[in-house]
Motif scaffolding. Structure first.
Motif, PDB file in Angstrom:
ATOM      1  N   ARG A 106      19.984  48.552 -12.088  1.00 13.80           N
ATOM      2  CA  ARG A 106      20.471  49.774 -12.741  1.00 13.80           C
ATOM      3  C   ARG A 106      21.839  50.170 -12.201  1.00 13.80           C
ATOM      4  NH1 ARG A 106      20.517  54.734 -10.893  1.00 13.80           N
ATOM      5  NH2 ARG A 106      18.939  54.343  -9.286  1.00 13.80           N
ATOM      6  N   LEU A 107      22.001  50.120 -10.883  1.00 14.10           N
ATOM      7  CA  LEU A 107      23.287  50.476 -10.268  1.00 14.10           C
ATOM      8  C   LEU A 107      24.398  49.535 -10.714  1.00 14.10           C
ATOM      9  CD1 LEU A 107      21.984  51.230  -6.658  1.00 14.10           C
ATOM     10  CD2 LEU A 107      22.885  52.907  -8.284  1.00 14.10           C
ATOM     11  N   LEU A 108      24.071  48.255 -10.806  1.00 19.76           N
ATOM     12  CA  LEU A 108      25.071  47.281 -11.253  1.00 19.76           C
ATOM     13  C   LEU A 108      25.448  47.518 -12.710  1.00 19.76           C
ATOM     14  CD1 LEU A 108      23.618  44.119  -9.485  1.00 19.76           C
ATOM     15  CD2 LEU A 108      25.825  45.208  -8.988  1.00 19.76           C
ATOM     16  N   ARG A 109      24.478  47.824 -13.540  1.00 20.62           N
ATOM     17  CA  ARG A 109      24.773  48.075 -14.952  1.00 20.62           C
ATOM     18  C   ARG A 109      25.566  49.356 -15.150  1.00 20.62           C
ATOM     19  NH1 ARG A 109      18.892  46.021 -17.349  1.00 20.62           N
ATOM     20  NH2 ARG A 109      19.452  43.791 -17.402  1.00 20.62           N
ATOM     21  N   GLU A 110      25.555  50.206 -14.132  1.00 18.19           N
ATOM     22  CA  GLU A 110      26.389  51.413 -14.161  1.00 18.19           C
ATOM     23  C   GLU A 110      27.808  51.123 -13.683  1.00 18.19           C
ATOM     24  OE1 GLU A 110      24.299  54.220 -11.763  1.00 18.19           O
ATOM     25  OE2 GLU A 110      22.713  54.573 -13.235  1.00 18.19           O
ATOM     26  N   GLY A 111      28.069  49.858 -13.323  1.00 15.37           N
ATOM     27  CA  GLY A 111      29.415  49.467 -12.905  1.00 15.37           C
ATOM     28  C   GLY A 111      29.696  49.617 -11.428  1.00 15.37           C
ATOM     29  N   LYS A 112      28.651  49.777 -10.627  1.00 14.86           N
ATOM     30  CA  LYS A 112      28.846  50.010  -9.205  1.00 14.86           C
ATOM     31  C   LYS A 112      29.003  48.708  -8.411  1.00 14.86           C
ATOM     32  CE  LYS A 112      26.714  54.568  -8.797  1.00 14.86           C
ATOM     33  NZ  LYS A 112      26.771  54.896 -10.221  1.00 14.86           N
ATOM     34  N   LEU A 113      29.536  48.867  -7.214  1.00 18.70           N
ATOM     35  CA  LEU A 113      29.678  47.780  -6.259  1.00 18.70           C
ATOM     36  C   LEU A 113      28.481  47.859  -5.324  1.00 18.70           C
ATOM     37  CD1 LEU A 113      31.927  45.645  -5.790  1.00 18.70           C
ATOM     38  CD2 LEU A 113      32.916  47.214  -4.107  1.00 18.70           C
ATOM     39  N   LEU A 114      27.661  46.805  -5.314  1.00 16.35           N
ATOM     40  CA  LEU A 114      26.405  46.839  -4.566  1.00 16.35           C
ATOM     41  C   LEU A 114      26.475  45.912  -3.355  1.00 16.35           C
ATOM     42  CD1 LEU A 114      23.467  48.016  -4.738  1.00 16.35           C
ATOM     43  CD2 LEU A 114      22.839  45.858  -5.834  1.00 16.35           C
ATOM     44  N   GLY A 115      26.146  46.440  -2.185  1.00 22.29           N
ATOM     45  CA  GLY A 115      26.110  45.640  -0.973  1.00 22.29           C
ATOM     46  C   GLY A 115      24.710  45.095  -0.718  1.00 22.29           C
ATOM     47  N   ILE A 116      24.600  43.792  -0.486  1.00 24.20           N
ATOM     48  CA  ILE A 116      23.308  43.140  -0.295  1.00 24.20           C
ATOM     49  C   ILE A 116      23.374  42.211   0.917  1.00 24.20           C
ATOM     50  CG2 ILE A 116      21.707  41.435  -1.283  1.00 24.20           C
ATOM     51  CD1 ILE A 116      21.476  44.030  -2.695  1.00 24.20           C
ATOM     52  N   TYR A 117      22.268  42.133   1.657  1.00 21.92           N
ATOM     53  CA  TYR A 117      22.126  41.169   2.748  1.00 21.92           C
ATOM     54  C   TYR A 117      21.084  40.142   2.324  1.00 21.92           C
ATOM     55  CZ  TYR A 117      24.530  44.827   5.354  1.00 21.92           C
ATOM     56  OH  TYR A 117      25.437  45.777   5.761  1.00 21.92           O
ATOM     57  N   PRO A 118      21.502  38.975   1.835  1.00 19.72           N
ATOM     58  CA  PRO A 118      20.540  37.989   1.338  1.00 19.72           C
ATOM     59  C   PRO A 118      19.506  37.532   2.357  1.00 19.72           C
ATOM     60  CG  PRO A 118      22.755  37.429   0.622  1.00 19.72           C
ATOM     61  CD  PRO A 118      22.885  38.534   1.625  1.00 19.72           C
ATOM     62  N   GLU A 119      19.844  37.599   3.648  1.00 17.73           N
ATOM     63  CA  GLU A 119      18.871  37.189   4.675  1.00 17.73           C
ATOM     64  C   GLU A 119      17.683  38.144   4.731  1.00 17.73           C
ATOM     65  OE1 GLU A 119      21.115  35.474   8.425  1.00 17.73           O
ATOM     66  OE2 GLU A 119      22.398  36.925   7.372  1.00 17.73           O
ATOM     67  N   GLY A 120      17.866  39.359   4.246  1.00 17.09           N
ATOM     68  CA  GLY A 120      16.771  40.322   4.189  1.00 17.09           C
ATOM     69  C   GLY A 120      16.574  41.133   5.445  1.00 17.09           C
ATOM     70  N   THR A 121      17.155  40.699   6.550  1.00 10.65           N
ATOM     71  CA  THR A 121      17.037  41.401   7.820  1.00 10.65           C
ATOM     72  C   THR A 121      18.148  40.907   8.731  1.00 10.65           C
ATOM     73  OG1 THR A 121      15.523  41.964   9.648  1.00 10.65           O
ATOM     74  CG2 THR A 121      15.489  39.687   8.862  1.00 10.65           C
ATOM     75  N   ARG A 122      18.359  41.613   9.831  1.00 10.68           N
ATOM     76  CA  ARG A 122      19.406  41.178  10.762  1.00 10.68           C
ATOM     77  C   ARG A 122      19.048  39.849  11.424  1.00 10.68           C
ATOM     78  NH1 ARG A 122      19.315  46.030  14.656  1.00 10.68           N
ATOM     79  NH2 ARG A 122      17.304  46.311  13.620  1.00 10.68           N
ATOM     80  N   SER A 123      20.072  39.064  11.672  1.00  7.12           N
ATOM     81  CA  SER A 123      19.865  37.808  12.395  1.00  7.12           C
ATOM     82  C   SER A 123      19.362  38.107  13.796  1.00  7.12           C
ATOM     83  CB  SER A 123      21.180  37.025  12.476  1.00  7.12           C
ATOM     84  OG  SER A 123      21.044  35.919  13.346  1.00  7.12           O
ATOM     85  N   PRO A 124      18.312  37.424  14.242  1.00  5.25           N
ATOM     86  CA  PRO A 124      17.797  37.680  15.584  1.00  5.25           C
ATOM     87  C   PRO A 124      18.637  37.063  16.693  1.00  5.25           C
ATOM     88  CG  PRO A 124      16.525  35.948  14.545  1.00  5.25           C
ATOM     89  CD  PRO A 124      17.470  36.469  13.487  1.00  5.25           C
ATOM     90  N   ASP A 125      19.541  36.146  16.344  1.00  7.59           N
ATOM     91  CA  ASP A 125      20.262  35.426  17.403  1.00  7.59           C
ATOM     92  C   ASP A 125      21.698  35.060  17.035  1.00  7.59           C
ATOM     93  OD1 ASP A 125      19.859  33.467  15.504  1.00  7.59           O
ATOM     94  OD2 ASP A 125      18.314  32.415  16.641  1.00  7.59           O
ATOM     95  N   GLY A 126      22.230  35.662  16.001  1.00  6.63           N
ATOM     96  CA  GLY A 126      23.609  35.403  15.626  1.00  6.63           C
ATOM     97  C   GLY A 126      23.807  34.236  14.672  1.00  6.63           C
ATOM     98  N   ARG A 127      22.747  33.500  14.373  1.00  8.25           N
ATOM     99  CA  ARG A 127      22.852  32.396  13.419  1.00  8.25           C
ATOM    100  C   ARG A 127      22.613  32.916  12.003  1.00  8.25           C
ATOM    101  NH1 ARG A 127      18.964  27.781  15.775  1.00  8.25           N
ATOM    102  NH2 ARG A 127      17.539  29.586  15.903  1.00  8.25           N
ATOM    103  N   LEU A 128      22.960  32.102  11.030  1.00  9.04           N
ATOM    104  CA  LEU A 128      22.795  32.472   9.627  1.00  9.04           C
ATOM    105  C   LEU A 128      21.501  31.871   9.100  1.00  9.04           C
ATOM    106  CD1 LEU A 128      24.245  33.817   7.131  1.00  9.04           C
ATOM    107  CD2 LEU A 128      25.064  31.512   6.581  1.00  9.04           C
ATOM    108  N   TYR A 129      20.655  32.715   8.521  1.00  3.65           N
ATOM    109  CA  TYR A 129      19.340  32.256   8.082  1.00  3.65           C
ATOM    110  C   TYR A 129      19.240  32.144   6.555  1.00  3.65           C
ATOM    111  CZ  TYR A 129      17.530  32.418  12.790  1.00  3.65           C
ATOM    112  OH  TYR A 129      17.317  32.146  14.121  1.00  3.65           O
ATOM    113  N   LYS A 130      18.203  31.504   6.118  1.00  7.96           N
ATOM    114  CA  LYS A 130      17.955  31.225   4.703  1.00  7.96           C
ATOM    115  C   LYS A 130      17.970  32.516   3.880  1.00  7.96           C
ATOM    116  CE  LYS A 130      14.597  28.659   1.853  1.00  7.96           C
ATOM    117  NZ  LYS A 130      13.359  27.828   1.928  1.00  7.96           N
TER     118      LYS A 130
END
Length: 238
Positions: A106-130
Motif C-alpha cells: 500500500r505504501l509503495l502504491r502511494e509512491g513512497k520510498l520504503l526501507g527494507i532489510y531482506p535479512e529480516g533481522t540484524r546480522s549476529p556477526d557482521g556477515r551478510l545472511y540469506k
C-alpha cells in the motif's frame, strides 16, 4: 513536520558530530516515485543514518512493540519512531506477515520510498545472511525497482547489546536500481522470488564487502541461543 524535526533538529546534529556519516551513489535513489531501498542490517542505528543522509522521506516497517510501551517513556518512544519515519506492524507471524506485506505494498502504491532489510533481522556477526523473499514479492506486487544499500560501520557505532552509541565513521554505499519488470505478473512464484532475492543479496555483498552466508540470520541466532541455554544450568527443561 515531526519527521523533519527529528531528522534535522533533535538527533541529526549529534549523529553527524559523532560519526561523520557519508554517502555515495545518492543519485541512484529516485527523486520521486516509489522504490524499495533494500539494505544490509548491522545495527538498530541503520534506520537512523539512512534517513539522515537521504533527502526523501524513507518509511520503514517497525515492530508494533516500539509504539505500544506504557507510560511517559512509551509515549516518547512512539513519538520518536514516528518522527523518524517508521510505521508499526505486527510481525509475530501467521496472518501478521500478510498484514505487513499488505501495508508495504500500500505504501509503495502511494509512491513512497520504503526501507527494507531482506535479512529480516540484524546480522549476529557482521556477515551478510540469506535474504527472505518478501522483498521480491513486494517489488512484484507494487511494480517498483529495488535499490540496494550497504551500511558500513554502523555495527561499530551500535554493537549488539549496547545502549550507548560509540563514535565511529559511518559510510553508506547506494547501488544502481535493480529492475525486475521482466517478472511482472509473477508474484507468488517462489522460484522467481528466490532468484530476485538472491540477485539483491549479491548486489549487497558486492557493495558492502561482507562475507555471504547461505543461512537465515534468524536461524543462526536461534541455534546460538539454544546452545547458550544448554550450557547454563536450569535454563532448559531436561
Amino acid at each position: 513536520m515531526l519527521y523533519w524535526w527529528s531528522k534535522f533538529v533533535l538527533l541529526g546534529p549529534l549523529m553527524r558530530l559523532l560519526c561523520r556519516p557519508t554517502i555515495e551513489g545518492l543519485e541512484n535513489i529516485p527523486e520521486k516515485g516509489a522504490a524499495i531501498l533494500a539494505s544490509n542490517h548491522l545495527a538498530v542505528v541503520d534506520s537512523f543514518f539512512l534517513p539522515l543522509l537521504v533527502p526523501r522521506r524513507i518509511t520503514f516497517l517497525a515492530k508494533r512493540e516500539y509504539f505500544t510501551a506504557p507510560g511517559v517513556v512509551g509515549f516518547l518512544k512512539k513519538q520518536f519512531f514516528t518522527g523518524v519515519g517508521q510505521v508499526p506492524v505486527d510481525r509475530s507471524g501467521g496472518s501478521a506477515a500478510q498484514d505487513a506485506m499488505d501495508t508495504a505494498v500500500r505504501l509503495l502504491r502511494e509512491g513512497k520510498l520504503l526501507g527494507i532489510y531482506p535479512e529480516g533481522t540484524r546480522s549476529p556477526d557482521g556477515r551478510l545472511y540469506k535474504g527472505k523473499t518478501g522483498v521480491a514479492r513486494m517489488a512484484l506486487q507494487a511494480g517498483v525497482p529495488v535499490v540496494p544499500v550497504a551500511m558500513i560501520g554502523t555495527d561499530k557505532v551500535n554493537p549488539i547489546g549496547s545502549r550507548i552509541w560509540k563514535p565511529h565513521p559511518v559510510h553508506i554505499r547506494v547501488g544502481e536500481p535493480l529492475d525486475f519488470s521482466r517478472y511482472a505478473g509473477m508474484a507468488g512464484d517462489r522460484f522467481i522470488e528466490r532468484s530476485m532475492t538472491d540477485e539483491i543479496m549479491y548486489s549487497l555483498m558486492e557493495l558492502s564487502g561482507q562475507t555471504y552466508v547461505d543461512l537465515y540470520a534468524a536461524s543462526v541466532k536461534e541455534k546460538a541461543a539454544a546452545a547458550t541455554a544448554d550450557r547454563v544450568p536450569g535454563t532448559r527443561a531436561g
